[in-house]
Design a protein around this motif. Sequence first.
Motif, PDB file in Angstrom:
ATOM      1  N   PHE A   3      67.242  14.773  29.555  1.00 29.14           N
ATOM      2  CA  PHE A   3      67.702  15.068  30.902  1.00 29.14           C
ATOM      3  C   PHE A   3      68.380  16.429  30.923  1.00 29.14           C
ATOM      4  O   PHE A   3      69.257  16.702  30.110  1.00 29.14           O
ATOM      5  CB  PHE A   3      68.696  14.004  31.379  1.00 29.14           C
ATOM      6  CG  PHE A   3      68.097  12.632  31.467  1.00 29.14           C
ATOM      7  CD1 PHE A   3      67.355  12.243  32.564  1.00 29.14           C
ATOM      8  CD2 PHE A   3      68.254  11.728  30.428  1.00 29.14           C
ATOM      9  CE1 PHE A   3      66.794  10.989  32.640  1.00 29.14           C
ATOM     10  CE2 PHE A   3      67.701  10.469  30.495  1.00 29.14           C
ATOM     11  CZ  PHE A   3      66.964  10.095  31.598  1.00 29.14           C
ATOM     12  N   VAL A   4      67.974  17.271  31.858  1.00 31.47           N
ATOM     13  CA  VAL A   4      68.612  18.567  32.056  1.00 31.47           C
ATOM     14  C   VAL A   4      69.188  18.539  33.469  1.00 31.47           C
ATOM     15  O   VAL A   4      68.451  18.599  34.451  1.00 31.47           O
ATOM     16  CB  VAL A   4      67.592  19.719  31.910  1.00 31.47           C
ATOM     17  CG1 VAL A   4      68.262  21.057  32.163  1.00 31.47           C
ATOM     18  CG2 VAL A   4      66.931  19.682  30.555  1.00 31.47           C
ATOM     19  N   ALA A  37      59.211  13.053  27.737  1.00 33.80           N
ATOM     20  CA  ALA A  37      59.468  13.533  29.095  1.00 33.80           C
ATOM     21  C   ALA A  37      60.785  14.289  29.171  1.00 33.80           C
ATOM     22  O   ALA A  37      61.783  13.898  28.588  1.00 33.80           O
ATOM     23  CB  ALA A  37      59.485  12.359  30.068  1.00 33.80           C
ATOM     24  N   VAL A  38      60.748  15.399  29.905  1.00 34.63           N
ATOM     25  CA  VAL A  38      61.947  16.178  30.187  1.00 34.63           C
ATOM     26  C   VAL A  38      62.173  16.075  31.690  1.00 34.63           C
ATOM     27  O   VAL A  38      61.295  16.410  32.477  1.00 34.63           O
ATOM     28  CB  VAL A  38      61.779  17.649  29.771  1.00 34.63           C
ATOM     29  CG1 VAL A  38      63.018  18.451  30.134  1.00 34.63           C
ATOM     30  CG2 VAL A  38      61.498  17.752  28.290  1.00 34.63           C
ATOM     31  N   GLU A  53      67.313  17.430  43.547  1.00 33.69           N
ATOM     32  CA  GLU A  53      65.901  17.701  43.289  1.00 33.69           C
ATOM     33  C   GLU A  53      65.608  17.273  41.857  1.00 33.69           C
ATOM     34  O   GLU A  53      66.310  17.666  40.935  1.00 33.69           O
ATOM     35  CB  GLU A  53      65.622  19.192  43.451  1.00 33.69           C
ATOM     36  CG  GLU A  53      64.194  19.563  43.198  1.00 33.69           C
ATOM     37  CD  GLU A  53      63.969  21.055  43.334  1.00 33.69           C
ATOM     38  OE1 GLU A  53      63.253  21.598  42.479  1.00 33.69           O
ATOM     39  OE2 GLU A  53      64.528  21.665  44.268  1.00 33.69           O
ATOM     40  N   VAL A  54      64.592  16.445  41.687  1.00 34.14           N
ATOM     41  CA  VAL A  54      64.206  15.958  40.362  1.00 34.14           C
ATOM     42  C   VAL A  54      62.754  16.338  40.119  1.00 34.14           C
ATOM     43  O   VAL A  54      61.890  16.084  40.950  1.00 34.14           O
ATOM     44  CB  VAL A  54      64.375  14.425  40.249  1.00 34.14           C
ATOM     45  CG1 VAL A  54      63.920  13.930  38.890  1.00 34.14           C
ATOM     46  CG2 VAL A  54      65.807  14.014  40.514  1.00 34.14           C
ATOM     47  N   THR A  55      62.509  16.964  38.970  1.00 33.21           N
ATOM     48  CA  THR A  55      61.157  17.348  38.575  1.00 33.21           C
ATOM     49  C   THR A  55      60.914  16.881  37.147  1.00 33.21           C
ATOM     50  O   THR A  55      61.740  17.109  36.273  1.00 33.21           O
ATOM     51  CB  THR A  55      60.969  18.882  38.642  1.00 33.21           C
ATOM     52  OG1 THR A  55      61.341  19.323  39.942  1.00 33.21           O
ATOM     53  CG2 THR A  55      59.535  19.257  38.357  1.00 33.21           C
ATOM     54  N   ILE A  62      52.708  15.562  37.472  1.00 28.65           N
ATOM     55  CA  ILE A  62      53.978  16.205  37.768  1.00 28.65           C
ATOM     56  C   ILE A  62      54.668  15.375  38.832  1.00 28.65           C
ATOM     57  O   ILE A  62      54.119  15.152  39.909  1.00 28.65           O
ATOM     58  CB  ILE A  62      53.777  17.636  38.279  1.00 28.65           C
ATOM     59  CG1 ILE A  62      53.101  18.488  37.223  1.00 28.65           C
ATOM     60  CG2 ILE A  62      55.108  18.244  38.677  1.00 28.65           C
ATOM     61  CD1 ILE A  62      52.710  19.862  37.701  1.00 28.65           C
ATOM     62  N   LEU A  63      55.857  14.913  38.525  1.00 25.73           N
ATOM     63  CA  LEU A  63      56.641  14.157  39.495  1.00 25.73           C
ATOM     64  C   LEU A  63      57.700  15.073  40.077  1.00 25.73           C
ATOM     65  O   LEU A  63      58.366  15.803  39.347  1.00 25.73           O
ATOM     66  CB  LEU A  63      57.335  12.971  38.823  1.00 25.73           C
ATOM     67  CG  LEU A  63      56.450  11.854  38.341  1.00 25.73           C
ATOM     68  CD1 LEU A  63      57.272  10.838  37.580  1.00 25.73           C
ATOM     69  CD2 LEU A  63      55.773  11.188  39.515  1.00 25.73           C
ATOM     70  N   ARG A  64      57.871  15.016  41.384  1.00 28.92           N
ATOM     71  CA  ARG A  64      58.891  15.831  42.022  1.00 28.92           C
ATOM     72  C   ARG A  64      59.353  15.134  43.280  1.00 28.92           C
ATOM     73  O   ARG A  64      58.551  14.632  44.055  1.00 28.92           O
ATOM     74  CB  ARG A  64      58.349  17.206  42.387  1.00 28.92           C
ATOM     75  CG  ARG A  64      59.400  18.102  42.985  1.00 28.92           C
ATOM     76  CD  ARG A  64      58.810  19.449  43.399  1.00 28.92           C
ATOM     77  NE  ARG A  64      59.800  20.236  44.064  1.00 28.92           N
ATOM     78  CZ  ARG A  64      60.207  20.064  45.316  1.00 28.92           C
ATOM     79  NH1 ARG A  64      59.703  19.095  46.039  1.00 28.92           N
ATOM     80  NH2 ARG A  64      61.133  20.839  45.840  1.00 28.92           N
ATOM     81  N   ALA A  65      60.671  15.090  43.466  1.00 27.00           N
ATOM     82  CA  ALA A  65      61.233  14.516  44.678  1.00 27.00           C
ATOM     83  C   ALA A  65      62.511  15.264  45.015  1.00 27.00           C
ATOM     84  O   ALA A  65      63.223  15.739  44.127  1.00 27.00           O
ATOM     85  CB  ALA A  65      61.523  13.024  44.495  1.00 27.00           C
ATOM     86  N   GLU A  66      62.778  15.360  46.300  1.00 25.68           N
ATOM     87  CA  GLU A  66      63.978  16.049  46.763  1.00 25.68           C
ATOM     88  C   GLU A  66      64.555  15.278  47.940  1.00 25.68           C
ATOM     89  O   GLU A  66      63.812  14.819  48.805  1.00 25.68           O
ATOM     90  CB  GLU A  66      63.615  17.474  47.190  1.00 25.68           C
ATOM     91  CG  GLU A  66      64.787  18.316  47.573  1.00 25.68           C
ATOM     92  CD  GLU A  66      64.401  19.765  47.831  1.00 25.68           C
ATOM     93  OE1 GLU A  66      65.311  20.544  48.156  1.00 25.68           O
ATOM     94  OE2 GLU A  66      63.224  20.116  47.715  1.00 25.68           O
TER      95      GLU A  66
END
Length: 181
Positions: A3-4, A37-38, A53-55, A62-66
Amino acid sequence: MEFVIRGKGMEVTESLREYSLNKLQRIERFLDQANEAVVHVTLKVTRNQQGVEVTIPNAPIILRAEEMNKDMYAAIDAVIEKLERQMKKYKTKVNRKFRNDNSLKAMNSEEYGGGQAVLTEDPEEIIRKKRFALKPMDEEEAILQMNMLDHQFFVYKDMETNETNVVYRRHDGRYGLIQGA
């Protein structure tokens, strides 16, 4: 899973970091390659809104949600729910479509480049460049990926012709396809 978590326009407190990590572990069960996974999380404050925001660029897709909300904790909850819905939708479509097809195996076996951004300093030139390894897929899967990323277009390699194609969302809500020659 790595997790970053970073703040944009704010400092990430230990309680926000712990809450985010706790909630993000819920999506780990959906990822086939969870150890690799990062997860990039950006917590931000803009005006009276707080957002998350998560990517996840190196998942099979590619998963992305905001999400934006007045409360940061509510925004975190909402973005996790959105990611879970995306993964359930993706897994359902993939299982239905590729039940006996080898294309899912090819998609998962190829190393997928999450994209590397290069910023330029000249204000009159292109300000951001990205490089991605294109995964072979069909039009339907490209549209699914584009919708999951909430983008207006998606570049992919056609699995039958091996050419680079672009699907895009038209103003009327339907989709267009630009095929490589």
